[in-house]
Motif scaffolding. Structure first.
Motif, PDB file in Angstrom:
ATOM      1  N   ASN A   1       0.944  -1.332   0.140  1.00  0.00           N
ATOM      2  CA  ASN A   1       0.094   0.240   0.011  1.00  0.00           C
ATOM      3  C   ASN A   1       0.780   1.261  -0.152  1.00  0.00           C
ATOM      4  O   ASN A   1       0.189   2.282   0.660  1.00  0.00           O
ATOM      5  CB  ASN A   1      -0.999   0.129   1.076  1.00  0.00           C
ATOM      6  CG  ASN A   1      -1.804  -1.167   1.288  1.00  0.00           C
ATOM      7  OD1 ASN A   1      -2.402  -1.601  -0.051  1.00  0.00           O
ATOM      8  ND2 ASN A   1      -1.959  -1.614   2.345  1.00  0.00           N
ATOM      9  N   ASN A   2       1.906   1.210  -0.624  1.00  0.00           N
ATOM     10  CA  ASN A   2       2.805   2.267  -0.720  1.00  0.00           C
ATOM     11  C   ASN A   2       3.122   2.518  -2.026  1.00  0.00           C
ATOM     12  O   ASN A   2       4.197   1.844  -2.675  1.00  0.00           O
ATOM     13  CB  ASN A   2       4.076   2.172   0.211  1.00  0.00           C
ATOM     14  CG  ASN A   2       4.842   3.536   0.332  1.00  0.00           C
ATOM     15  OD1 ASN A   2       5.038   3.813  -0.889  1.00  0.00           O
ATOM     16  ND2 ASN A   2       5.672   3.596   1.495  1.00  0.00           N
ATOM     17  N   ASP A   3       2.634   3.417  -2.822  1.00  0.00           N
ATOM     18  CA  ASP A   3       2.760   3.572  -4.372  1.00  0.00           C
ATOM     19  C   ASP A   3       4.239   4.203  -4.620  1.00  0.00           C
ATOM     20  O   ASP A   3       4.773   3.598  -5.712  1.00  0.00           O
ATOM     21  CB  ASP A   3       1.540   4.566  -4.809  1.00  0.00           C
ATOM     22  CG  ASP A   3       0.334   3.929  -4.961  1.00  0.00           C
ATOM     23  OD1 ASP A   3       0.222   2.447  -4.851  1.00  0.00           O
ATOM     24  OD2 ASP A   3      -0.834   4.494  -5.152  1.00  0.00           O
ATOM     25  N   GLN A   4       4.770   4.831  -3.804  1.00  0.00           N
ATOM     26  CA  GLN A   4       6.035   5.600  -4.142  1.00  0.00           C
ATOM     27  C   GLN A   4       7.055   4.275  -3.941  1.00  0.00           C
ATOM     28  O   GLN A   4       7.833   4.342  -4.991  1.00  0.00           O
ATOM     29  CB  GLN A   4       6.353   6.648  -2.867  1.00  0.00           C
ATOM     30  CG  GLN A   4       7.730   7.235  -3.187  1.00  0.00           C
ATOM     31  CD  GLN A   4       8.222   8.253  -2.193  1.00  0.00           C
ATOM     32  OE1 GLN A   4       7.294   8.694  -1.502  1.00  0.00           O
ATOM     33  NE2 GLN A   4       9.372   8.718  -2.154  1.00  0.00           N
TER      34      GLN A   4
ATOM     35  N   ARG B   1       6.348   0.943  -4.588  1.00  0.00           N
ATOM     36  CA  ARG B   1       6.031   0.238  -5.566  1.00  0.00           C
ATOM     37  C   ARG B   1       7.157   1.030  -6.746  1.00  0.00           C
ATOM     38  O   ARG B   1       7.543   0.077  -7.362  1.00  0.00           O
ATOM     39  CB  ARG B   1       4.597   0.141  -5.860  1.00  0.00           C
ATOM     40  CG  ARG B   1       4.333  -0.774  -6.858  1.00  0.00           C
ATOM     41  CD  ARG B   1       2.924  -0.600  -7.275  1.00  0.00           C
ATOM     42  NE  ARG B   1       2.271   0.770  -7.464  1.00  0.00           N
ATOM     43  CZ  ARG B   1       2.485   1.385  -8.717  1.00  0.00           C
ATOM     44  NH1 ARG B   1       3.069   0.979  -9.753  1.00  0.00           N
ATOM     45  NH2 ARG B   1       2.046   2.602  -8.632  1.00  0.00           N
ATOM     46  N   ARG B   2       6.769   1.932  -7.097  1.00  0.00           N
ATOM     47  CA  ARG B   2       7.565   2.647  -7.996  1.00  0.00           C
ATOM     48  C   ARG B   2       9.028   2.462  -8.212  1.00  0.00           C
ATOM     49  O   ARG B   2       9.989   1.992  -9.047  1.00  0.00           O
ATOM     50  CB  ARG B   2       6.876   4.135  -8.249  1.00  0.00           C
ATOM     51  CG  ARG B   2       5.839   4.505  -8.850  1.00  0.00           C
ATOM     52  CD  ARG B   2       5.558   5.780  -9.247  1.00  0.00           C
ATOM     53  NE  ARG B   2       5.715   6.691  -7.941  1.00  0.00           N
ATOM     54  CZ  ARG B   2       4.775   6.986  -7.236  1.00  0.00           C
ATOM     55  NH1 ARG B   2       3.280   6.531  -7.524  1.00  0.00           N
ATOM     56  NH2 ARG B   2       4.933   7.637  -6.388  1.00  0.00           N
TER      57      ARG B   2
END
Length: 449
Positions: A100-103, A105-106
């Motif tokens: 739940n951490n998009d940054q 994940r990127r």
């Protein structure tokens, strides 16, 4: 610009003893990761990046504490590991990030892309949240105060991955260094001058044009993994599916879909991969023994004769018998017919059981005779086969009088799926797989699949 912490997973010491991690083919995970880590550190320092190597004499919790006591908000941390699995065919690299951490994940996707650019022979298993792991979380991604990721470079248990880790170690280190520098500097990866451009192909699903294009890689058709959702399949976690990241889209090899109730064809003129899902059976129900068949007698006969031209000489009504007897008991006659073809080698027989026994599925006799059971005619032989399948797959009572000799000795309903016959009906652990392979072949021939 922040600093980089890098840790070689499973290179720690527990109770004064070095934890080697996986031990495979004369090497250990600890050894391979420490050697790789050291190359990454050297490469980063040559680029003027400040990097801190986590000491190898710390256990996992001590390593996290060591990083946390030194980390600043703009620092980043990476642990590298090698994986292991009982199936040696499983391979590929993964980067795990806190869920739940998009940054993050990127960052994980960028790091994985950098590695695959340098080592394109290494399959990508994608960037994954740490909730996808067996324990549901990873201390290295959860407990470190600065941004952190955990990378598994490949599987030591896979010979190809192991070769890359040991013999392309510098390329692996360069790829990891590329990704770490981009991450800590907050920049995008530079354009890859050697980036491969794959030719586009069209995709057809059940005769309808799919809106997105596929690609052709070394002569193999690849399709976006997202289209499998439309086919009722979830292949996102299947370990044996080959994945390819291309232009920020995950592709899978089209031919691999044959193992999931999808027929795959190719039209060279229009450069179109043709996907066809089973029309009369819900996806996933192909291997359920109890149910309706989908073929006609003519389709069964055509498939049988394509594999044994003389098959109907002695048993001209075999297709009708399987359809009739299977329908009476609610057994999928297509599955029963496939099993018969496997057991009799397409009615050639030739093993311990003779054609004159009318025993079409290797049924044993209660007396334990070496040649198995015998039946007065083909219809009773087919009926016995259907009844024994029903015994394994269902707890429902028989419609007709029992003729299967061992019916009462089977634990009812113990094997509702074809693969569950493996080790029960036959000692062959691939028995169910072989039956299903035959079933798929004649579903494809009959244009059902």
């Amino acid at each position: 610009m922040g600093r980089i912490f890098i840790s070689a997973g499973h290179g720690s010491r527990v109770n004064g003893i070095t934890d080697p991690g996986a031990v495979v083919a004369g090497t250990t995970e600890a050894r391979e990761m420490i050697l790789t880590r050291d190359l990454v550190v050297t490469e980063l320092r040559s680029r003027g990046v400040e990097v801190l190597s986590v000491p190898d004499n710390l256990n996992a919790s001590q390593a996290i504490s060591w990083i946390n006591s030194r980390a600043r908000p703009d620092d980043v941390a990476l642990e590298i590991r090698a994986d292991a699995f009982t199936n040696p065919s499983v391979r590929g690299a993964t980067v795990y990030f806190i869920a739940n951490n998009d940054q993050r994940r990127r960052n994980a996707e960028q790091l994985l892309l950098a590695l695959i650019r340098r080592v394109p022979q290494l399959p990508s298993r994608g960037a994954r949240p740490d909730t996808d792991t067996g324990l549901g979380s990873l201390p290295f991604t959860r407990q470190i105060v600065c941004g952190s990721l955990l990378m598994t470079i490949g599987f030591l248990t896979n010979p190809d991955d192991r070769f890359i880790i040991q013999n392309q170690r510098r390329d692996v280190a360069l790829g990891i260094a590329d990704g770490l520098v981009a991450w800590v500097r907050g920049t995008a990866l530079p354009p890859d001058p050697n980036a491969i451009v794959y030719p586009e192909i069209n995709i057809s699903i059940n005769g309808q044009v799919y809106g997105e294009k596929g690609i052709l890689v070394n002569g193999n058709a690849y399709v976006p993994i997202d289209l499998t959702d439309r086919l009722g399949l979830d292949l996102s976690r299947e370990p044996n599916i080959r994945r390819l990241n291309y232009r920020q889209v995950v592709f899978i090899k089209a031919v691999d879909l044959r193992d999931y109730t999808i027929a795959v064809g190719w039209d060279a003129q229009s450069r179109t991969v043709l996907l066809r899902s089973i029309l009369k059976v819900c996806p996933g129900a192909l291997d359920r023994i109890m149910g309706n068949g989908n073929t006609t007698s003519v389709q069964l006969i055509m498939f049988l004769k394509s594999n044994n031209e003389a098959a109907l000489t002695q048993f001209p009504q075999i297709a009708d018998l399987y359809r009739q007897e299977g329908s009476i008991e609610g057994v999928n006659y297509d599955i029963a017919f496939s099993q018969m073809l496997l057991e009799t080698n397409y009615l050639r027989f030739g093993g311990e059981i003779r054609a004159s026994q009318n025993n079409f599925a290797g049924l044993g006799d209660v007396g334990g005779g070496p040649q198995g059971a015998s039946f007065p005619n083909a219809q009773i032989g087919v009926r016995a086969h259907i009844q024994l399948l029903k015994a394994y797959a269902s707890t429902e009572p028989l419609v007709q009088e029992v003729v299967a000799p061992r019916f009462r000795f089977v634990t009812r309903g113990i094997a509702p799926l074809v693969d569950q016959l493996s080790g029960r009906w036959s000692a062959d652990p691939q028995y169910g797989v072989k039956i299903t392979a035959i079933l798929r072949r004649y579903y494809e021939m009959a244009q059902i699949l």
